[in-house]
Design a protein around this motif. Structure first.
Motif, PDB file in Angstrom:
ATOM      1  N   LEU A 247     -14.400   8.892   0.005  1.00 46.19           N
ATOM      2  CA  LEU A 247     -13.439   9.646   0.803  1.00 46.19           C
ATOM      3  C   LEU A 247     -12.056   9.526   0.161  1.00 46.19           C
ATOM      4  O   LEU A 247     -11.794   8.592  -0.589  1.00 46.19           O
ATOM      5  N   PRO A 248     -11.150  10.453   0.462  1.00 41.19           N
ATOM      6  CA  PRO A 248      -9.840  10.434  -0.208  1.00 41.19           C
ATOM      7  C   PRO A 248      -9.028   9.195   0.210  1.00 41.19           C
ATOM      8  O   PRO A 248      -9.184   8.724   1.301  1.00 41.19           O
TER       9      PRO A 248
ATOM     10  N   PHE B 138      -6.398   0.108  10.954  1.00 36.37           N
ATOM     11  CA  PHE B 138      -6.229   1.554  11.090  1.00 36.37           C
ATOM     12  C   PHE B 138      -5.443   2.169   9.938  1.00 36.37           C
ATOM     13  O   PHE B 138      -5.287   3.380   9.886  1.00 36.37           O
TER      14      PHE B 138
ATOM     15  N   THR C 167     -13.813   3.374  -0.271  1.00 34.72           N
ATOM     16  CA  THR C 167     -14.243   4.129   0.894  1.00 34.72           C
ATOM     17  C   THR C 167     -15.567   4.817   0.682  1.00 34.72           C
ATOM     18  O   THR C 167     -16.037   5.548   1.543  1.00 34.72           O
TER      19      THR C 167
ATOM     20  N   LEU D  49       0.840  -1.207   0.000  1.00 37.84           N
ATOM     21  CA  LEU D  49       0.000   0.000   0.000  1.00 37.84           C
ATOM     22  C   LEU D  49       0.871   1.251   0.000  1.00 37.84           C
ATOM     23  O   LEU D  49       0.583   2.238  -0.682  1.00 37.84           O
ATOM     24  N   ARG D  50       1.924   1.212   0.809  1.00 36.19           N
ATOM     25  CA  ARG D  50       2.830   2.350   0.887  1.00 36.19           C
ATOM     26  C   ARG D  50       3.489   2.618  -0.473  1.00 36.19           C
ATOM     27  O   ARG D  50       3.615   3.763  -0.910  1.00 36.19           O
TER      28      ARG D  50
ATOM     29  N   ARG E 211       1.187   4.400  -2.893  1.00 38.74           N
ATOM     30  CA  ARG E 211       1.132   5.833  -2.633  1.00 38.74           C
ATOM     31  C   ARG E 211       2.360   6.545  -3.186  1.00 38.74           C
ATOM     32  O   ARG E 211       2.258   7.659  -3.723  1.00 38.74           O
TER      33      ARG E 211
ATOM     34  N   SER F 103      -4.409   3.482   6.134  1.00 38.40           N
ATOM     35  CA  SER F 103      -5.141   4.251   5.129  1.00 38.40           C
ATOM     36  C   SER F 103      -4.654   3.849   3.755  1.00 38.40           C
ATOM     37  O   SER F 103      -3.512   4.152   3.424  1.00 38.40           O
ATOM     38  N   PRO F 104      -5.444   3.142   2.940  1.00 36.45           N
ATOM     39  CA  PRO F 104      -6.756   2.601   3.267  1.00 36.45           C
ATOM     40  C   PRO F 104      -6.636   1.433   4.239  1.00 36.45           C
ATOM     41  O   PRO F 104      -5.574   0.833   4.338  1.00 36.45           O
ATOM     42  N   SER F 105      -7.751   1.146   4.939  1.00 35.52           N
ATOM     43  CA  SER F 105      -7.752  -0.036   5.805  1.00 35.52           C
ATOM     44  C   SER F 105      -7.631  -1.276   4.930  1.00 35.52           C
ATOM     45  O   SER F 105      -7.985  -1.259   3.752  1.00 35.52           O
TER      46      SER F 105
ATOM     47  N   GLY G 158       1.887   7.525  -6.559  1.00 40.28           N
ATOM     48  CA  GLY G 158       0.723   8.364  -6.818  1.00 40.28           C
ATOM     49  C   GLY G 158      -0.520   7.551  -7.155  1.00 40.28           C
ATOM     50  O   GLY G 158      -1.465   8.074  -7.747  1.00 40.28           O
TER      51      GLY G 158
ATOM     52  N   GLU H 247     -11.318  -1.272   3.111  1.00 40.33           N
ATOM     53  CA  GLU H 247     -11.187  -0.311   2.010  1.00 40.33           C
ATOM     54  C   GLU H 247     -10.212  -0.718   0.909  1.00 40.33           C
ATOM     55  O   GLU H 247     -10.406  -0.338  -0.250  1.00 40.33           O
TER      56      GLU H 247
END
Lengths: 347, 347
Positions: free
Chosen positions: B346-347, B291, B343, B264-265, B268, B293-295, B271, B338
């Motif tokens: 949501l962002p 917890f 979501t 996930l990291r 990001r 983001s995203p879960s 992008g 998520e």
């Protein structure tokens, strides 16, 4: 392969057999450089002293106990791993005990009930203070970690300067021009359900308050959130509460990284982002915060130094009973990541 | 307050003194319902058997050892906490040993060198198999956790059906209409630097492959990423590699949650977002993934059942030597969050 002898190690390291013996047995005074040379020779040759015989000869088991409140707190898991690593280098086995921060467990382990044959104990107490532990019934050396110790510890003690660390975290937020800096992690009034490390929370709150003063920012009690535990869910709940204020904060200092990671999650649930809407900083530098989105700015205590110092103090104490107890403060540093510095435009 | 006696517990629970004694001492055959009633009465009255005397009488220490590869793996920290909790309910103390997945450490603990006086051992081996452990020199009961055991274990064994769990994870991605489903976590060829849990990786790869077939999707070796360890950094590296393919994946099944959180990291950093660009699923259901983001969508093994089953098997084994070794598979469930479900804007 022939059995590797002490003499082989001595030859490779270019030191006397006596010096190798001192290093291997944790005795005498050795310069760090000599110790390193010997340890390298030991590792290279695969030298293994006859541990069982050595321990028997010295009346020791070669095992120490480490008692920590919660292993699901990544901070404690990382400290435990560092302790295991440091002990392994000295051919000492670590047995870990999870106390849950309960007085009964902490007393049982410090009295030796749950650790017969252990050569010593490293404990991070939550329920008991050093004063409570003064009359423990076990004679094995004890080294304490963390803040819940008290000022007059009869035992060696390793900690971080929590006031200064908290002030540094708060000052970092102020240096970014943030003006409404909240705090998450203050202690609830004492009670049966209050599992919080009280001293940690108090010291970090003092540091926060002092840094606000230094930055010329007002003390606003509505911006200080109490929590029940230092867990992710508590951080998320506290952030939700802060975001429902008439005037929400533009930055939050969380008293540990788990609280901060929960706070970041709550921001996302509100459609907000760190640092654009609210900058977030924690304390602990757990690995999770290096990979979170956004990555987490934090105060990083030197966990390796905490572990190695605690072990050194325990071994000193073991070989020289009556050694004067010492409190050693380890270093920390500010590690700036996306949650306060931004990403340079990435989502 | 008068000392609470066995009889007081028996009266409150509505059972015989003998039954209370059996429950407290882990003997005899007790229905789960009766056990619950007795344990509630014990808890309500605060009954504390004279543990030291009891252990002495029975030639036992009241301590068990739990040996796990890495406590900084949240999965193992959560299993350890569940084991401590389950043992505490039976007034058994757990001492934890971190083996680092090294053969020497695993052998030392299973041979009782590092755990004198322990009544038993629960171990998740990485380097040794059940066959390697067959000739261990310690007589204390042993229960094994996880996959690195082999088919013909002489010891009781608790695991999850990893093939089925991996297939369920992959099928979930296919059910979302994803067509290029990658896998992160296959094993490297064996080697000195390869600290990976080999069997886990193999079984999960088999499940992935089977689910692709079932969904009518082709097997594409370029979408299968090997890793050195099941850590966040390995997941991030593997995702970077996948995203640099001429035709990147639209979904990734990671063989554990830490790999998925690293993946996930990495998204990001490019992008990109989960699940819009790439859907991501893991295995383990560690708290961190609730917890993030995203879960994180994940396969949740029943960790409480793993701990309680292992402890029950150990105690059975303790009271009845020669008990037929059993392999018990615990349940798991798909937990959709998520990283695959989105979501809702949501962002």
């Amino acid at each position: 392969m022939a059995r590797i002898r002490l003499q082989d190690v001595a030859e490779r390291a270019g030191v006397s057999i006596k010096t190798v013996s001192n290093v291997v047995n944790g005795k005498g005074s050795i310069t760090p450089e000599t110790r390193l040379r010997v340890e390298e020779a030991v590792a290279h040759l695969g030298y293994r002293p006859n541990i069982a015989a050595r321990h028997l000869r010295r009346g020791q088991s070669g095992m120490i106990a480490v008692a920590l409140p919660e292993l699901t707190q990544p901070y404690f898991a990382e400290i435990a791993s560092e302790l295991v690593r440091a002990a392994q280098a000295k051919q000492i086995t670590v047995l870990l005990n999870q106390t849950g921060g309960e007085a009964e467990s902490e007393r049982a382990i410090s009295d030796g009930i749950d650790m017969p044959l252990m050569d010593g104990l490293i404990m991070s107490p939550l329920a008991l203070t050093a004063a409570d532990l003064r009359h423990r019934t076990d004679a094995a050396p004890l080294v304490l970690l963390g803040e819940h110790v008290g000022d007059d510890s009869p035992f060696p003690h390793v900690a971080m300067d929590n006031r200064a660390a908290a002030a540094a975290a708060t000052a970092h937020l102020a240096s970014l021009g943030r003006r409404r800096i909240a705090a998450i992690g203050a202690k609830l009034p004492a009670g049966p359900d209050n599992a919080l490390p009280q001293e940690t929370a108090e010291l970090r709150l003092e540091g926060y308050r002092r840094a606000l003063e230094d930055a010329g920012l007002p003390w606003d009690p509505t911006l200080v959130q109490t929590v029940r535990e230092f867990h992710r869910a508590d951080g998320a709940d506290a952030m939700h509460a802060l975001l429902s204020l008439p005037e929400p904060p533009d930055a939050v200092f969380c008293f540990n990284d788990l609280l901060a990671l929960g706070a970041l999650r709550a921001l996302r649930d509100h459609g907000l982002q760190a640092p654009d809407d609210v900058a977030v900083i924690g304390i602990d530098d757990i690995e999770e915060g290096r990979f979170s989105s956004p990555s987490l700015t934090t105060i990083a205590p030197d966990k390796r130094a905490i572990a190695e110092t605690a072990l050194t103090l325990l071994l000193e104490n073991r070989s020289e009973p009556g050694h004067e107890p010492r409190t050693i403060l380890v270093d920390y540093e500010l590690v700036v990541r996306e949650s306060t510095a931004g990403t340079g435009g990435l989502p």
